[in-house]
Scaffold this motif. Structure first.
Motif, PDB file in Angstrom:
ATOM      1  N   MET A 260       0.850  -1.195   0.000  1.00 26.24           N
ATOM      2  CA  MET A 260       0.000   0.000   0.000  1.00 26.24           C
ATOM      3  C   MET A 260       0.884   1.243   0.000  1.00 26.24           C
ATOM      4  O   MET A 260       1.812   1.357   0.804  1.00 26.24           O
ATOM      5  CB  MET A 260      -0.877   0.000   1.272  1.00 26.24           C
ATOM      6  N   PRO A 261       0.633   2.191  -0.916  1.00 24.32           N
ATOM      7  CA  PRO A 261       1.461   3.405  -0.944  1.00 24.32           C
ATOM      8  C   PRO A 261       1.223   4.238   0.290  1.00 24.32           C
ATOM      9  O   PRO A 261       0.148   4.194   0.893  1.00 24.32           O
ATOM     10  CB  PRO A 261       0.977   4.120  -2.209  1.00 24.32           C
ATOM     11  N   PRO A 262       2.219   5.012   0.749  1.00 24.67           N
ATOM     12  CA  PRO A 262       2.045   5.849   1.936  1.00 24.67           C
ATOM     13  C   PRO A 262       0.884   6.815   1.760  1.00 24.67           C
ATOM     14  O   PRO A 262       0.623   7.330   0.676  1.00 24.67           O
ATOM     15  CB  PRO A 262       3.384   6.595   2.037  1.00 24.67           C
ATOM     16  N   VAL A 263       0.171   7.037   2.870  1.00 27.59           N
ATOM     17  CA  VAL A 263      -0.929   7.995   2.871  1.00 27.59           C
ATOM     18  C   VAL A 263      -0.358   9.372   3.157  1.00 27.59           C
ATOM     19  O   VAL A 263       0.274   9.581   4.199  1.00 27.59           O
ATOM     20  CB  VAL A 263      -1.976   7.628   3.943  1.00 27.59           C
ATOM     21  N   PRO A 264      -0.523  10.341   2.244  1.00 27.55           N
ATOM     22  CA  PRO A 264       0.065  11.661   2.492  1.00 27.55           C
ATOM     23  C   PRO A 264      -0.655  12.363   3.626  1.00 27.55           C
ATOM     24  O   PRO A 264      -1.867  12.221   3.786  1.00 27.55           O
ATOM     25  CB  PRO A 264      -0.158  12.401   1.165  1.00 27.55           C
ATOM     26  N   PRO A 265       0.072  13.104   4.457  1.00 26.70           N
ATOM     27  CA  PRO A 265      -0.568  13.833   5.538  1.00 26.70           C
ATOM     28  C   PRO A 265      -1.410  14.988   5.022  1.00 26.70           C
ATOM     29  O   PRO A 265      -1.158  15.518   3.938  1.00 26.70           O
ATOM     30  CB  PRO A 265       0.610  14.351   6.366  1.00 26.70           C
ATOM     31  N   VAL A 266      -2.427  15.334   5.796  1.00 29.26           N
ATOM     32  CA  VAL A 266      -3.257  16.479   5.424  1.00 29.26           C
ATOM     33  C   VAL A 266      -2.468  17.762   5.652  1.00 29.26           C
ATOM     34  O   VAL A 266      -2.020  18.030   6.764  1.00 29.26           O
ATOM     35  CB  VAL A 266      -4.545  16.500   6.276  1.00 29.26           C
ATOM     36  N   PRO A 267      -2.240  18.568   4.614  1.00 32.37           N
ATOM     37  CA  PRO A 267      -1.506  19.822   4.818  1.00 32.37           C
ATOM     38  C   PRO A 267      -2.388  20.835   5.533  1.00 32.37           C
ATOM     39  O   PRO A 267      -3.600  20.846   5.376  1.00 32.37           O
ATOM     40  CB  PRO A 267      -1.178  20.266   3.398  1.00 32.37           C
ATOM     41  N   ARG A 268      -1.780  21.662   6.363  1.00 36.48           N
ATOM     42  CA  ARG A 268      -2.503  22.724   7.045  1.00 36.48           C
ATOM     43  C   ARG A 268      -1.862  24.047   6.665  1.00 36.48           C
ATOM     44  O   ARG A 268      -0.651  24.207   6.748  1.00 36.48           O
ATOM     45  CB  ARG A 268      -2.449  22.536   8.561  1.00 36.48           C
ATOM     46  N   ARG A 269      -2.700  24.955   6.238  1.00 34.57           N
ATOM     47  CA  ARG A 269      -2.235  26.291   5.880  1.00 34.57           C
ATOM     48  C   ARG A 269      -1.074  26.206   4.885  1.00 34.57           C
ATOM     49  O   ARG A 269      -0.102  26.934   4.970  1.00 34.57           O
ATOM     50  CB  ARG A 269      -1.846  27.079   7.136  1.00 34.57           C
ATOM     51  N   GLY A 270      -1.179  25.242   3.941  1.00 32.21           N
ATOM     52  CA  GLY A 270      -0.193  25.136   2.875  1.00 32.21           C
ATOM     53  C   GLY A 270       1.108  24.491   3.282  1.00 32.21           C
ATOM     54  O   GLY A 270       2.077  24.575   2.540  1.00 32.21           O
ATOM     55  N   ARG A 271       1.178  23.811   4.421  1.00 33.30           N
ATOM     56  CA  ARG A 271       2.419  23.164   4.844  1.00 33.30           C
ATOM     57  C   ARG A 271       2.100  21.784   5.422  1.00 33.30           C
ATOM     58  O   ARG A 271       0.958  21.496   5.774  1.00 33.30           O
ATOM     59  CB  ARG A 271       3.128  24.009   5.911  1.00 33.30           C
ATOM     60  N   PRO A 272       3.122  20.910   5.530  1.00 35.92           N
ATOM     61  CA  PRO A 272       2.875  19.582   6.077  1.00 35.92           C
ATOM     62  C   PRO A 272       2.474  19.640   7.554  1.00 35.92           C
ATOM     63  O   PRO A 272       2.771  20.601   8.269  1.00 35.92           O
ATOM     64  CB  PRO A 272       4.227  18.877   5.905  1.00 35.92           C
ATOM     65  N   LEU A 273       1.822  18.597   7.994  1.00 35.74           N
ATOM     66  CA  LEU A 273       1.444  18.472   9.390  1.00 35.74           C
ATOM     67  C   LEU A 273       2.690  18.454  10.274  1.00 35.74           C
ATOM     68  O   LEU A 273       3.683  17.808   9.953  1.00 35.74           O
ATOM     69  CB  LEU A 273       0.652  17.173   9.574  1.00 35.74           C
ATOM     70  N   HIS A 274       2.657  19.176  11.375  1.00 32.45           N
ATOM     71  CA  HIS A 274       3.760  19.196  12.336  1.00 32.45           C
ATOM     72  C   HIS A 274       3.274  18.590  13.643  1.00 32.45           C
ATOM     73  O   HIS A 274       2.350  19.106  14.273  1.00 32.45           O
ATOM     74  CB  HIS A 274       4.249  20.628  12.586  1.00 32.45           C
TER      75      HIS A 274
END
Length: 389
Positions: free
Chosen positions: A1-15
């Protein structure tokens, strides 16, 4: 299964900030595995833990930021943790102490920065300490938006303490460095057994901290019966702790076929010893998803374990379960397996099959990331209750 991309917040990756307040080696290894998986999926991760954790697990080597913090809830520690969490989208604490630290550090910001707490273990205490533990558990689970329990009884405990959302969480044992089993490799198995002094006799193996809750006194009582077996098995106990002197005194006084071998610092060596054993024993008073039990089934080593905590749901019918504290039942279970090679072979096969049903490290990361995405996407509602101290 390919990695699930994180939901970006305010145009940046999840921190995310992972908080580790010390805890067991198993918890540290889990956080390291989770951190590596999250970073690989594009999540920005900062780990807050005592300085020694970075030396032990190398969080920065898998691409995470690392901020050393004490395991105490002192003002300076909370201020440092608060500063690290200031820019985070989500904070994930591992264990009761870490959960309290994170809840206090976040304060009112938990309305916008949700707190997830994974409950890996229970604190076994009595009297005043038990009452204090219940109070801390209540405050931590009510501060968290989601509580992830490593076993069903921990999930139910969190709900009883007032958790608004408690879920069973997959927690995989990191597989890095796990050697192959010795199935069919009699020369390799005999080499390890010779190094341990167990050639020509059965080998029973257990591993864990030498503390009262681990059940080693019950194991020694059971070992009295094994003295009558021919050949007499050798029982190896790996681990260190406050009970070592008392256990050794009893072994010597009762002339038990038990040897304390101390702490095995390299995980690969511990698993090699386990894979060479005829029977593995887990006599604990309580455990969630015991890494020792998981490694035994992965290695195809027949397991005798106490029917406590998350053990029954973990092993299914792939192990022999006995009541905690029943030395006669433990002695009979181990003795019966040692006398029946065909039954041991059947348990070994069922153990490997059961292990194949457990979540992988990748599956664990995917599940946790799904929780993160769910919380990161939520808007317009309070995410936690206040913590009062």
């Amino acid at each position: 299964m390919p990695p699930v991309p994180p939901v970006p917040r305010r145009g940046r990756p999840l921190h995310t900030v992972q908080v580790l307040g010390g805890g067991s080696a198993c918890t540290g290894a889990h956080v390291r595995s989770l951190t590596a998986g999250l970073v690989a999926r594009g999540v920005r991760v900062t780990v807050c833990a005592p300085a020694g954790a970075e030396l032990a697990y190398g969080f920065s080597r898998v691409g995470a930021g690392f901020a050393p913090v004490s395991a105490r809830t002192e003002p300076e520690t909370l201020a440092s943790l608060r500063a690290v969490c200031a820019g985070a989208d989500l904070v994930h604490a591992h264990g009761l102490r870490a959960g309290l630290m994170a809840a206090l550090a976040l304060g009112g910001r938990r309305d916008t920065t949700p707190l997830v707490v994974t409950w890996h273990n229970r604190t076994l205490s009595q009297g005043f300490r038990a009452r204090l533990t219940r109070l801390l558990e209540r405050r931590v689970v009510r501060a968290a938006r989601v509580v992830l329990g490593a076993s069903s009884d921990l999930v139910e405990r969190a709900r009883r303490r007032g958790a608004r959302d408690a879920r069973l969480a997959p927690v995989a044992v990191p597989s890095a460095g796990r050697p192959r089993s010795f199935a069919g490799d009699y020369a390799g198995r005999d080499k390890v057994r010779a190094e341990l002094g167990a050639l020509g006799r059965p080998l029973v193996f257990t591993m864990g901290r030498l503390e009262p809750q681990q059940g080693h006194d019950v194991l020694l009582t059971a070992a009295r019966a094994w003295r009558r077996l021919d050949p007499t098995p050798l029982v190896l106990v790996a681990g260190e702790g406050s009970r070592r002197a008392a256990l050794q005194e009893r072994i010597d006084a009762e002339e038990l076929p038990v040897r304390l071998i101390g702490c095995v610092t390299r995980a690969v060596e511990a698993v090699r010893m386990l894979a060479a054993a005829d029977v593995a024993v887990l006599p604990s008073r309580w455990t969630a998803r015991s890494p020792f039990a998981q490694e035994a089934l992965h290695a195809g080593v027949p397991l005798v374990a106490t029917a406590v905590g998350g053990v029954p749901e973990l092993v299914g019918d792939a192990a022999v379960l006995v009541p905690y504290g029943d030395a006669d039942a433990l002695a009979a279970a181990v003795g019966g397996l040692l006398a029946d090679p065909a039954r041991r072979a059947g348990l070994a096969a069922r153990g490997r099959a059961q292990a194949a049903t457990w979540p992988s490290e990748d599956g664990t990361v995917t599940h946790v990331l799904g929780v993160y995405d769910e919380l990161a996407a939520a808007t317009g509602e309070p995410l936690s209750e206040p913590v009062r101290v």
